[in-house]
Design a protein around this motif. Structure first.
Motif, PDB file in Angstrom:
ATOM      1  N   THR A 296       1.251  -1.604  -4.836  1.00 55.37           N
ATOM      2  CA  THR A 296       0.684  -0.391  -5.416  1.00 55.37           C
ATOM      3  C   THR A 296      -0.267  -0.815  -6.526  1.00 55.37           C
ATOM      4  OG1 THR A 296       2.797   0.684  -5.060  1.00 55.37           O
ATOM      5  CG2 THR A 296       1.239   1.818  -6.492  1.00 55.37           C
ATOM      6  N   GLY A 297      -1.493  -0.342  -6.468  1.00 53.17           N
ATOM      7  CA  GLY A 297      -2.462  -0.764  -7.477  1.00 53.17           C
ATOM      8  C   GLY A 297      -2.254  -0.070  -8.805  1.00 53.17           C
ATOM      9  N   SER A 298      -0.990  -0.039  -9.286  1.00 52.23           N
ATOM     10  CA  SER A 298      -0.717   0.762 -10.478  1.00 52.23           C
ATOM     11  C   SER A 298      -1.142   0.061 -11.760  1.00 52.23           C
ATOM     12  CB  SER A 298       0.758   1.149 -10.542  1.00 52.23           C
ATOM     13  OG  SER A 298       1.553   0.043 -10.252  1.00 52.23           O
TER      14      SER A 298
ATOM     15  N   ARG B 232      -3.042   4.029  -5.554  1.00 54.86           N
ATOM     16  CA  ARG B 232      -2.499   4.128  -6.900  1.00 54.86           C
ATOM     17  C   ARG B 232      -2.449   5.542  -7.470  1.00 54.86           C
ATOM     18  NH1 ARG B 232      -6.458   5.535 -10.458  1.00 54.86           N
ATOM     19  NH2 ARG B 232      -5.169   5.065 -12.281  1.00 54.86           N
TER      20      ARG B 232
ATOM     21  N   ALA C  27       0.106   6.127 -10.253  1.00 56.80           N
ATOM     22  CA  ALA C  27      -0.323   5.811 -11.622  1.00 56.80           C
ATOM     23  C   ALA C  27      -0.671   7.069 -12.414  1.00 56.80           C
ATOM     24  CB  ALA C  27      -1.510   4.851 -11.590  1.00 56.80           C
TER      25      ALA C  27
ATOM     26  N   LYS D  82       6.009   4.785  -4.588  1.00 56.41           N
ATOM     27  CA  LYS D  82       5.089   3.657  -4.387  1.00 56.41           C
ATOM     28  C   LYS D  82       3.840   4.188  -3.675  1.00 56.41           C
ATOM     29  CE  LYS D  82       8.583  -0.007  -3.814  1.00 56.41           C
ATOM     30  NZ  LYS D  82       9.245  -0.891  -2.824  1.00 56.41           N
ATOM     31  N   GLY D  83       2.826   3.365  -3.613  1.00 57.28           N
ATOM     32  CA  GLY D  83       1.596   3.762  -2.934  1.00 57.28           C
ATOM     33  C   GLY D  83       1.821   3.946  -1.442  1.00 57.28           C
TER      34      GLY D  83
END
Lengths: 155, 732
Positions: free
Chosen positions: B424-426, B494, B498, B689-690
């Motif tokens: 996940t691009g968090s 994300r 995010a 999660k993504g």
């Protein structure tokens, strides 16, 4: 080069100047302000610009406006006022048969055209005939659910 | 529950980038290089300028007078001054009153370019592996290398070693809405409205390219007709901005589909060499070598090699692993992100190869993956602990479903499994402002809805749960980069994870503020009457309007902010020998099954059934999650079976259009069984999660493994076109 032309779109008369080689897509979007019809490939490969001309599905990117100036044109903006169109809109909303929404006007117009032409078509026949409309987001599955739901509700 | 943007979208009622229009607007066209690699000798715009309707024409020579600093980053010129790096690279741009006039004028531009030797196919440049002295060659954009364990020794001494070479093709995002923007430079403000996944990303890029301070540029997103990574950075905006500065008028610029293919920053071809040693039915060592075409990317700016390569060995516990990659500079458009950038290609190689190992070991492919799959405390090849990870739960479900399919489907049907992992691009940060007024809650963000539903649905659901208001009481209001708040972009799976965390923080602050204004012993609740927001504490209930200050009533309500800047994971730097790798965020496991029928005469592959078991952490909204997985798998099927960009000997793309670049059509996508695996929480709201990128990753591998299961033939090049399958079947 530009001459006045009379058009009949979504039950309303329009009069506009236009060059002889103008495509219906551009006339609708930029002269009449009906931008619900989407510009995609401009080569007839994606279906995003589909409109109905006298009830038939037509790719407005490949149609010269002058060729259809005598005929009744129905665009996505006119579906609400059309009994078949309204049921199609409702089915796509209920099943969320869309994501980004760019191909959606083409799909709902094409499906409306199919149902007007063949009110008793099976879901399989409808899906077969919608193959010329491309969607990049949904994998077509929510669109299929909308079409199947609609076809079942009609019979 | 109706998706909030659906009623508008079915009526064609949202304004995309292509729909932007303003009085006095000019139309722009890019003049593009006819050669792929060359030296600019002369460029004459005079005749184009005299053409009817033309207002301005700009090339490199005109920039100095248009840009306050005279120029931008010399490494990223708006127009090339000397070297043209790829076919179709814009060398000038023209603005005219109509598009037809701009197009006519573009044909009158005289450009002379002396051809230079073409850096085309990476395998012609490096038929074998680049030599150790190639690291500093101008042809290499990046070199990354990591290792742990005694890979060489194990590979040399093992009797059972599988060595293979895989090839992957270039692809393009092909969002149905082409890139389009409307720029207006006026009063020192450089303003652009654009179809983008990242307004702040466009602002940063445009500022760097134009040599302007970021605050001088204001970027606003329109609705976005699909992005898939292709609209995450600046592409058209700098051209439209300089034309507007030159013309002192608003300028619209939009790409044709052919330009979409030729200018797209996307995945380019690669060669993946992968070798593994088997000992006692276990993978004892694995080495993967990646040769990636990175196009005209700038040295050091290549992100793909360092990012994707962390996933290239697969989510497996292996005692010794070596990863090495070279990004090769070629005369193609720069490599760019495309939905899980280059990771479906990595998984195609790793998963095809792992299937081959299972065969060598005489094991069922799912059982073989269960033996090696990473568990919670397991370490990735770069030494990151994988954390809560639903891979094994997904494999268990895949085992059950595969048995059902075997029993139901006719003999000769191929069933293939593949796994993938993703992050996940968090760690890409973001902020949000929420405003609670008498008639509902507003989420203020720069981000547009790009189709995934993460903005109109994901963020709204998180806000709804955080405040106890129904979704119909919440709406999203789009701001621009002048107003903020800052957010990184709708990418990297994300957004809900995010920005959702940022919303939770803002919601907490809002409730705290209300609790101060409406004191009482009972818990504070918000109620929605269908038209009004009320604040309740036990039996005491008041209209929100009564607790607002005069200024808040004027401004629309009480505003609070929330932020989420996630942590980047740490890799084991002791394993890194060269280059930079990325530390990932929450890991996501994806397991997929494909059932295929292979035509034994034509090599045509038909996918009959598909199943995706995906580690969701916790699903935020079931319908949106399902739609993301379905759409992701469909995109993966295109990559697996039909989509590839093809270049000719002069470095031109041969199939720049939808007729020849084949995306999946309606009846080519089979029914997809989507199952979210919950219980392995990530850092998003309530453990989310993504979800948007993982579903693409295993698809090409699963399809290739199913083809091998059906026919015994291993296809080592994707996409699996009928021709490649027929060759593998020795039909041609």
């Amino acid at each position: 080069m530009t001459d006045p032309a009379a058009l009949w779109v979504n039950g309303r008369p329009y009069s506009t100047e236009l060059p002889d080689d103008e495509r219906l897509l551009d006339t609708l979007r930029w002269r009449l302000g009906l931008k619900g019809t989407k510009e995609g490939c401009r080569t007839g490969d994606c279906g995003a610009c589909t409109v109905l001309v006298d009830g038939r599905s037509v790719l407005s990117c490949l149609t010269l406006t002058r060729e259809v100036s005598e005929e009744a044109i129905l665009t996505v903006e006119g579906l609400e006022a059309d009994p078949v169109g309204r049921t199609v809109l409702e089915a796509f909303v209920q099943e969320a048969g869309l994501q980004c929404g760019y191909c959606t006007p083409g799909f709902v117009v094409a499906l409306t055209g199919l149902l007007k032409e063949r009110p008793n078509a099976s879901p399989e026949e409808l899906l077969e005939d919608l193959q010329g409309n491309l969607c990049r987001c949904t994998g077509y599955l929510s669109i299929r659910r909308a079409v199947v739901g609609l076809a079942k509700a009609r019979t | 529950m109706i998706r909030a943007d659906a009623p508008l979208k079915v009526r064609g009622g949202v304004e995309f980038g292509v729909d932007l229009e303003t009085p006095g607007m000019l139309h722009a066209v890019l003049v593009r290089s006819p050669v792929a690699h060359g030296q600019m000798r002369a460029l004459h715009l005079e005749e184009a300028r005299r053409s009817p309707g033309v207002v301005c024409a700009v090339s490199h020579a005109e920039l100095a007078a248009l840009l306050p600093a005279g120029s931008g980053d010399p490494e990223r010129p708006v127009f090339p001054q000397e070297e043209v790096m790829y076919h179709g690279q814009p060398v000038a741009a023209i603005a005219a009153h109509t598009l037809a006039e701009a197009r006519r004028a573009a044909k009158l531009v005289k450009v002379a370019i002396d051809p230079l030797p073409l850096w085309g196919d990476i395998e012609s440049i490096y038929p074998e592996w680049p030599g150790s002295d190639e690291g500093n060659s101008p042809r290499i954009n990046a070199h990354v290398h990591a290792r742990f364990g005694e890979v060489d020794r194990i590979l040399e001494r093992s009797r059972e070693v599988l060595r293979e070479k895989y090839r992957t093709s270039g692809i393009v995002q092909m969002a149905l809405e082409p890139h389009a923007c409307l720029a207006h430079v006026t009063g020192g403000h450089w303003r652009v409205t654009t179809s983008t996944q990242s307004p702040y990303g466009v602002r940063e890029d445009a500022a760097s390219i134009l040599g302007l301070p970021e605050e001088r540029i204001v970027v606003e997103a329109s609705w976005v007709g699909g992005g898939f990574g292709g609209k995450a950075a600046a592409l058209l905006e700098p051209y439209a901005l300089v034309l507007s500065a030159a013309a002192d008028r608003p300028v619209k610029l939009q790409l044709s589909y052919a330009e979409e293919v030729e200018l797209s920053r996307s995945t380019l071809p690669a060669v993946i060499r992968i070798e593994s040693a088997l000992r006692d039915g276990r993978i004892a060592a694995r080495r993967v070598r990646l040769l990636l075409d990175s196009g005209a990317s700038l040295p050091g700016r290549d992100f793909a090699t360092g990012y994707a390569i962390g996933f290239i060995a697969g989510p497996y516990q292996i005692d010794a692993v070596e990863l090495e990659g070279y990004a090769v500079r070629t005369n193609k458009p720069p490599f760019g992100p495309h939905r899980a950038p280059f990771v479906p290609q990595c998984a195609f190689a790793a998963e095809s190869h792992t299937d081959g190992l299972a065969r060598l070991a005489g094991m069922d492919p799912i059982a073989f993956r269960e033996r090696h799959g990473l568990r919670e405390r397991g370490l990735t090849p770069l030494g990151q602990q994988v954390g809560p990870f639903g891979l094994h739960a997904g494999l268990a479900r895949a085992r059950e479903m595969s048995a059902v399919w075997r029993a139901e489907l006719p003999a000769g049907t191929g069933i293939g499994v593949a796994v993938g992992f993703w992050s996940t691009g968090s760690s890409a940060g973001g902020e949000i402002q929420i405003r609670l007024g008498p008639t509902g809650l507003v989420l203020e963000t720069v981000e547009a809805e790009i189709g995934s539903g993460s903005v109109v649905r994901g963020l709204v659901v998180v806000a709804s749960r955080s405040l106890g208001l129904p979704p119909e009481a919440i709406r999203v209001e789009r701001t621009d980069t002048a107003r903020g708040p800052m957010d990184s972009g709708v990418y990297g799976s994300r957004t809900t994870a995010a920005l959702g965390r940022a919303i939770q923080e803002a919601a907490l602050r809002l409730l705290e503020e209300l609790a101060r204004r409406v004191p009482g012993p009972d818990e504070l609740k918000l109620d929605w009457t269908g038209a009004q927001v009320r604040v309740r504490r036990g039996p005491h209930s008041v209209e929100l309007a009564t607790v607002l200050t005069e200024a808040e009533r004027l401004g629309g309500g009480i505003a609070t902010q929330g932020r989420h800047y996630g942590r980047t994971g740490e890799i084991d730097s002791g394993r890194v020998l060269a280059g930079s790798f990325y530390g990932y965020g929450d890991f996501i496991g994806a397991v997929q099954l494909a059932a295929v029928d292979v035509d034994r005469e034509t090599g045509r592959v038909r996918v009959l059934r598909y199943a995706a078991f995906q580690d969701a952490g916790r699903v935020v909204d079931a319908a949106t999650y399902r739609a993301q997985v379905e759409g992701g798998v469909a995109m993966g099927l295109g990559e697996a079976l039909t989509e590839e960009t093809r270049w000719d000997a002069e470095g031109r793309i041969e199939n720049a259009g939808l007729l020849d670049y084949r995306v999946p059509t309606l009846l080519e996508v089979p029914p997809i069984h989507v199952e979210a695996i919950e219980g392995f929480p990530g850092a998003g709201p309530d453990g989310a999660k993504g979800g948007g990128e993982p579903p693409v990753i295993p698809v090409p591998g699963a399809v290739a493994n199913a083809v091998c299961d059906a026919t015994g033939a291993r296809v080592r090049e994707m996409p699996l076109t009928p021709e490649r399958v027929a060759r593998a079947l020795k039909l041609i």
